[in-house]
Design a protein around this motif. Structure first.
Motif, mmCIF file in Angstrom:
data_model
loop_
_atom_site.group_PDB
_atom_site.id
_atom_site.type_symbol
_atom_site.label_atom_id
_atom_site.label_comp_id
_atom_site.label_asym_id
_atom_site.label_seq_id
_atom_site.Cartn_x
_atom_site.Cartn_y
_atom_site.Cartn_z
ATOM 1 N N GLY A 1 1.013 -1.691 0.495
ATOM 2 C CA GLY A 1 -0.122 -0.438 -0.238
ATOM 3 C C GLY A 1 1.421 1.296 -0.270
ATOM 4 O O GLY A 1 0.851 2.267 -0.404
ATOM 5 N N GLN A 2 2.201 1.119 0.292
ATOM 6 C CA GLN A 2 2.781 2.984 1.221
ATOM 7 C C GLN A 2 3.422 2.620 -0.676
ATOM 8 O O GLN A 2 3.601 3.863 -1.086
ATOM 9 C CB GLN A 2 3.856 1.975 1.700
ATOM 10 C CG GLN A 2 3.578 2.108 3.428
ATOM 11 C CD GLN A 2 4.827 1.712 4.146
ATOM 12 O OE1 GLN A 2 6.175 2.305 3.980
ATOM 13 N NE2 GLN A 2 4.801 1.419 4.718
ATOM 14 N N ILE A 3 3.162 1.610 -1.335
ATOM 15 C CA ILE A 3 3.486 1.723 -3.179
ATOM 16 C C ILE A 3 3.016 2.787 -3.307
ATOM 17 O O ILE A 3 3.540 4.281 -4.587
ATOM 18 C CB ILE A 3 4.805 0.685 -3.328
ATOM 19 C CG1 ILE A 3 6.454 0.922 -2.923
ATOM 20 C CG2 ILE A 3 5.090 1.238 -4.832
ATOM 21 C CD1 ILE A 3 6.423 -0.912 -3.140
ATOM 22 N N VAL A 4 2.071 1.919 -3.391
ATOM 23 C CA VAL A 4 0.669 2.842 -3.693
ATOM 24 C C VAL A 4 0.129 3.985 -3.480
ATOM 25 O O VAL A 4 0.590 5.210 -4.409
ATOM 26 C CB VAL A 4 -0.233 2.227 -4.143
ATOM 27 C CG1 VAL A 4 -1.601 2.948 -4.453
ATOM 28 C CG2 VAL A 4 -0.209 1.266 -4.729
ATOM 29 N N ARG B 1 3.003 6.327 -2.098
ATOM 30 C CA ARG B 1 3.605 7.517 -2.017
ATOM 31 C C ARG B 1 3.803 7.780 -4.325
ATOM 32 O O ARG B 1 3.597 8.854 -4.662
ATOM 33 C CB ARG B 1 4.936 6.676 -1.861
ATOM 34 C CG ARG B 1 5.297 6.564 -0.949
ATOM 35 C CD ARG B 1 6.609 5.650 -0.713
ATOM 36 N NE ARG B 1 7.773 6.249 -0.851
ATOM 37 C CZ ARG B 1 8.940 5.699 -1.095
ATOM 38 N NH1 ARG B 1 8.864 4.271 -0.156
ATOM 39 N NH2 ARG B 1 9.590 5.999 -1.179
ATOM 40 N N LEU B 2 3.182 7.196 -4.696
ATOM 41 C CA LEU B 2 3.326 6.969 -6.417
ATOM 42 C C LEU B 2 2.140 8.497 -6.600
ATOM 43 O O LEU B 2 2.190 9.230 -7.049
ATOM 44 C CB LEU B 2 2.834 5.533 -6.848
ATOM 45 C CG LEU B 2 2.857 6.153 -8.728
ATOM 46 C CD1 LEU B 2 4.137 6.177 -8.999
ATOM 47 C CD2 LEU B 2 2.724 4.538 -9.225
ATOM 48 N N LEU B 3 1.362 7.809 -5.990
ATOM 49 C CA LEU B 3 -0.122 9.063 -6.050
ATOM 50 C C LEU B 3 0.146 10.565 -5.024
ATOM 51 O O LEU B 3 0.186 11.204 -5.923
ATOM 52 C CB LEU B 3 -1.149 8.371 -4.714
ATOM 53 C CG LEU B 3 -2.053 6.995 -5.514
ATOM 54 C CD1 LEU B 3 -2.879 7.105 -4.841
ATOM 55 C CD2 LEU B 3 -2.487 7.617 -7.086
ATOM 56 N N TYR B 4 1.128 10.677 -4.253
ATOM 57 C CA TYR B 4 1.381 11.319 -3.667
ATOM 58 C C TYR B 4 2.419 12.495 -4.739
ATOM 59 O O TYR B 4 2.312 13.556 -4.216
ATOM 60 C CB TYR B 4 1.954 11.057 -2.083
ATOM 61 C CG TYR B 4 2.040 11.970 -1.040
ATOM 62 C CD1 TYR B 4 1.888 13.071 -0.601
ATOM 63 C CD2 TYR B 4 3.924 12.542 -0.891
ATOM 64 C CE1 TYR B 4 1.394 14.110 0.053
ATOM 65 C CE2 TYR B 4 4.514 14.001 -0.551
ATOM 66 C CZ TYR B 4 3.141 14.522 0.207
ATOM 67 O OH TYR B 4 3.232 15.013 1.194
ATOM 68 N N SER B 5 2.917 11.656 -5.397
ATOM 69 C CA SER B 5 4.253 12.075 -6.427
ATOM 70 C C SER B 5 3.422 12.589 -6.826
ATOM 71 O O SER B 5 3.862 14.309 -7.203
ATOM 72 C CB SER B 5 5.222 11.490 -6.647
ATOM 73 O OG SER B 5 5.058 10.708 -7.817
ATOM 74 N N GLN B 6 2.091 12.488 -8.021
ATOM 75 C CA GLN B 6 1.165 13.327 -8.745
ATOM 76 C C GLN B 6 0.602 14.351 -8.019
ATOM 77 O O GLN B 6 -0.392 14.641 -9.184
ATOM 78 C CB GLN B 6 1.009 12.168 -9.176
ATOM 79 C CG GLN B 6 1.734 11.281 -10.331
ATOM 80 C CD GLN B 6 2.768 12.263 -10.846
ATOM 81 O OE1 GLN B 6 2.835 12.809 -11.829
ATOM 82 N NE2 GLN B 6 3.940 11.807 -11.096
ATOM 83 N N GLY B 7 0.458 14.913 -6.562
ATOM 84 C CA GLY B 7 -0.385 15.492 -5.848
ATOM 85 C C GLY B 7 -2.302 14.940 -5.303
ATOM 86 O O GLY B 7 -3.053 15.896 -5.333
ATOM 87 N N ILE B 8 -1.323 14.102 -5.947
ATOM 88 C CA ILE B 8 -3.096 13.283 -5.776
ATOM 89 C C ILE B 8 -3.282 12.662 -4.077
ATOM 90 O O ILE B 8 -2.164 11.732 -4.169
ATOM 91 C CB ILE B 8 -3.256 11.642 -6.843
ATOM 92 C CG1 ILE B 8 -3.397 12.416 -7.951
ATOM 93 C CG2 ILE B 8 -4.780 10.472 -6.098
ATOM 94 C CD1 ILE B 8 -3.085 11.099 -8.575
ATOM 95 N N THR B 9 -3.902 12.977 -3.508
ATOM 96 C CA THR B 9 -4.305 12.894 -2.497
ATOM 97 C C THR B 9 -5.389 11.386 -2.055
ATOM 98 O O THR B 9 -6.468 11.269 -2.566
ATOM 99 C CB THR B 9 -5.381 14.050 -1.639
ATOM 100 O OG1 THR B 9 -6.234 14.276 -2.014
ATOM 101 C CG2 THR B 9 -3.756 15.062 -0.861
ATOM 102 N N VAL C 1 -8.507 0.783 -3.378
ATOM 103 C CA VAL C 1 -7.023 0.185 -2.863
ATOM 104 C C VAL C 1 -6.489 -0.975 -2.124
ATOM 105 O O VAL C 1 -7.091 -0.281 -0.759
ATOM 106 C CB VAL C 1 -5.882 1.067 -3.438
ATOM 107 C CG1 VAL C 1 -4.369 0.225 -3.922
ATOM 108 C CG2 VAL C 1 -6.273 2.275 -4.900
ATOM 109 N N VAL C 2 -7.851 -2.514 -2.135
ATOM 110 C CA VAL C 2 -7.230 -3.230 -1.020
ATOM 111 C C VAL C 2 -6.037 -4.424 -0.985
ATOM 112 O O VAL C 2 -5.702 -4.245 -1.863
ATOM 113 C CB VAL C 2 -8.405 -4.086 -1.426
ATOM 114 C CG1 VAL C 2 -8.624 -5.144 -0.315
ATOM 115 C CG2 VAL C 2 -9.976 -3.711 -1.417
#
Length: 604
Positions: free
Chosen positions: A416-419, A421-429, A473-474
């Motif tokens: 879950g962390q990888i998902v 962090r990837l969203l966070y890098s694109q400004g998606i909360t 995301v499960v």
């Protein structure tokens, strides 16, 4: 013992172990308790199938010796250096505290001060064999409780040497006589000299010999040398009055960074397991049911009092040793029993006249029964105490203010962390739910907004914004929990798109049953990339390696889609799996032939 008697005794041991140990494991009692029960059943105080307990106990101690050698092989010197606090700090504190309290209690019960001192010192020692076997069986060696237990047990093995050496001096002082044998400083000098010799030999002689034997390519000779090394060191240590287990542990540490470490460990492991089992059976055989029958109340009372007092002392010390609150009692129970060296301490004390024979027999029985009690107490802890401690320590679910993020992530472990962090890098909360309080506090320090709670609860999902979110995301660990969450989300929030983590193919099929079409197997992509890197490392062109990996991936995904309608039909599934394997082999065979034609064309 003639050959016929030896074979009969061997048969008895094997039958007892094969019957009792699997049965004990099946009942959830653990292998150690199975061996102890088997030994008690065939021993001289029950069925009397085996009577020479003392000689068997001495022989089987090589199991403890081999165990310490294997443990040493797993610890490089630099790692051992990092354990000096747990060995000398925790170990000395535990030994002093337990010896003092148990000795004072023995004196209050009316024992002379010499007997109280011997009892306190002997009972303060714990069983290296039982504790290490339990730690390994429960996979606790890497936990703070396991590390502290390891340091304490190793310090006890070191401390047992001067303890045993000083007992004759105590006896001589008690009667006003001159002690027999060499002076203590001479014994200590021999021990230091032998340890220094061991360091030199381990560094500069053993490795060249191992290298020479390895070049002969005779596996049996390598095994023979491994046994020769352990037995030789053990006898050398014993000759100068040093703990055999400590000597072989040091030898193992010296070889821990050797290229032959894993081969030595593999060769010693079967002998270690068998001899440790024999040791536990010998402990079971040493239980004198005659003494127990004469005064059952007194014996059981002493065993209970000893285990309770030692457990309480250890649990109180656990906080100082940096062990988490939830593991204090577990740590205390792990090393609450008496140890192998207690038999030696009481034997030497009796020989020196410090312990009357009946007192020695009583103390030996208390130690043996405490060893039997440890697996039982751990079983009670697992089934009755641990669930209650977990319930008491579990925090309440966080109060979640209204959330309007487009993504909801259930489970924020490695996947879950990888998902996130990837969203966070694109400004998606994203709104994140997890049930590990330590993990949550850690992640909050990095700016992640993580809420504590059970993601399978519909009301918590509602508060987390599942009604307005677009994607769930499960990524939770347990397969059953993930399926339960999906079932509830499908029923309550049908608009929510589900992207799921799949543990294996069977999990994939169950996700597809629930209409989940977007999933990722947690190990598949990483394993595929590793296979591609291996091909490149073997000299295959990176473009070809990538092509092979992509074709394998595509074939695997297609196979899942083909298998899915039949995954409940085992016969059909096996037939399809064989067909898919043949197709894959044919596909790669054609690839190899095509590549060979290209190479031939380039050379022509």
């Amino acid at each position: 013992m003639n050959q016929h008697d030896f074979l009969i005794a061997l048969l008895v041991f094997l039958v007892a172990a094969v019957v009792a140990v699997p049965l004990a494991r099946r009942l959830g009692l653990g292998a150690v308790l199975g061996y102890l029960i088997a030994g008690a059943a065939i021993g001289p105080f029950a069925l009397r199938l085996v009577t020479n307990v003392e000689s068997i106990l001495h022989f089987s101690e090589f199991g403890v010796v081999m165990m310490m050698f294997v443990i040493g092989l797993e610890l490089e010197p630099r790692k051992l250096k990092n354990l000096k606090k747990s060995i000398f700090g925790y170990g000395s504190t535990q030994l002093a505290a337990c010896a003092l309290v148990l000795g004072v209690l023995a004196a209050l019960l009316g024992a002379p001060w010499q007997v109280a001192l011997v009892a306190g010192l002997g009972l303060a020692l714990s069983s290296t064999a039982i504790a290490f076997a339990t730690l390994a069986e429960r996979n606790l060696m890497s936990t703070p409780a396991g590390a502290a237990s390891f340091g304490i047990l190793l310090f006890q093995d070191i401390a047992a040497i001067p303890m045993i050496a000083l007992l004759p001096l105590l006896a001589a002082d008690a009667v006003g006589a001159v002690p027999h044998g060499p002076p203590a400083w001479q014994t200590a000098g021999k021990a230091v000299a032998v340890m220094a010799l061991l360091v030199v030999v381990g560094r500069y002689l053993v490795r060249p010999v191992l290298r020479f034997i390895a070049r002969t390519d005779m596996r049996e000779m390598f095994t023979a040398f491994a046994l020769l090394l352990v037995v030789g060191i053990a006898l050398m240590m014993d000759a100068v009055g040093v703990s055999m287990a400590l000597g072989t542990f040091v030898a193992g540490v010296l070889l821990a960074d050797s290229e032959y470490r894993h081969a030595l460990e593999a060769d010693i492991e079967p002998f270690k397991g068998l001899l440790l089992g024999l040791f536990f059976m010998a402990v079971g055989m040493s239980i004198d049911f005659g003494v127990l029958a004469q005064a059952p109340g007194q014996v059981l009372g002493l065993v209970a009092g000893f285990v309770v007092v030692k457990t309480l002392i250890l649990a109180l010390l656990a906080r100082r040793f940096g062990i988490a609150r939830g593991q204090w009692l577990l740590f205390g129970l792990l090393i609450s029993q008496g140890g192998e060296f207690a038999f030696v301490v009481f034997g030497v004390a009796a020989h020196a006249g410090l312990l009357p024979p009946h007192m020695e027999a009583l103390l030996v029985l208390v130690v043996a029964l405490s060893m039997v009690a440890t697996p039982l107490l751990l079983l009670v802890f697992d089934r009755l105490i641990a669930p209650r401690l977990h319930a008491l320590s579990r925090r309440k679910d966080d109060a979640i203010p209204p959330q309007h993020n487009p993504v909801l992530i259930a489970g924020f472990g490695r996947f879950g962390q990888i998902v996130g962090r990837l969203l966070y890098s694109q400004g998606i909360t994203a709104t994140i739910l997890d049930h590990d309080p330590d993990q949550i506090e850690f992640l909050k320090g990095f700016g992640f907004k993580v809420f504590y709670g059970d993601a399978t609860r519909v009301d918590l999902l509602e508060a987390a914004g599942a009604g307005t979110a677009k994607i769930l995301v499960v990524a939770i660990e347990g397969m059953e929990d993930s399926l339960a969450l999906i079932d509830r989300v499908r029923a309550r929030f049908p608009h929510l798109k589900i992207y799921a983590r799949a543990r294996h193919v069977s999990h994939v099929y169950q996700l597809k049953d629930r209409g989940v079409e977007i999933f990722e197997r947690e190990m598949f992509e990483g394993s595929l990339m590793m296979g591609r890197r291996v091909l490149e490392g073997l000299g295959i062109d990176p473009a070809d390696a990538r092509s092979v990996a992509l074709r394998f991936r595509r074939h695997n995904i297609q196979a899942i889609d083909r298998f899915y309608p039949h995954y409940r039909d085992q016969t059909k599934l096996v037939s399809l799996a064989r067909q898919a394997r043949d197709e894959l082999e044919e596909m790669f065979r054609q690839d190899r032939e095509q590549r060979q034609k290209q190479e031939d064309a380039e050379w022509s």
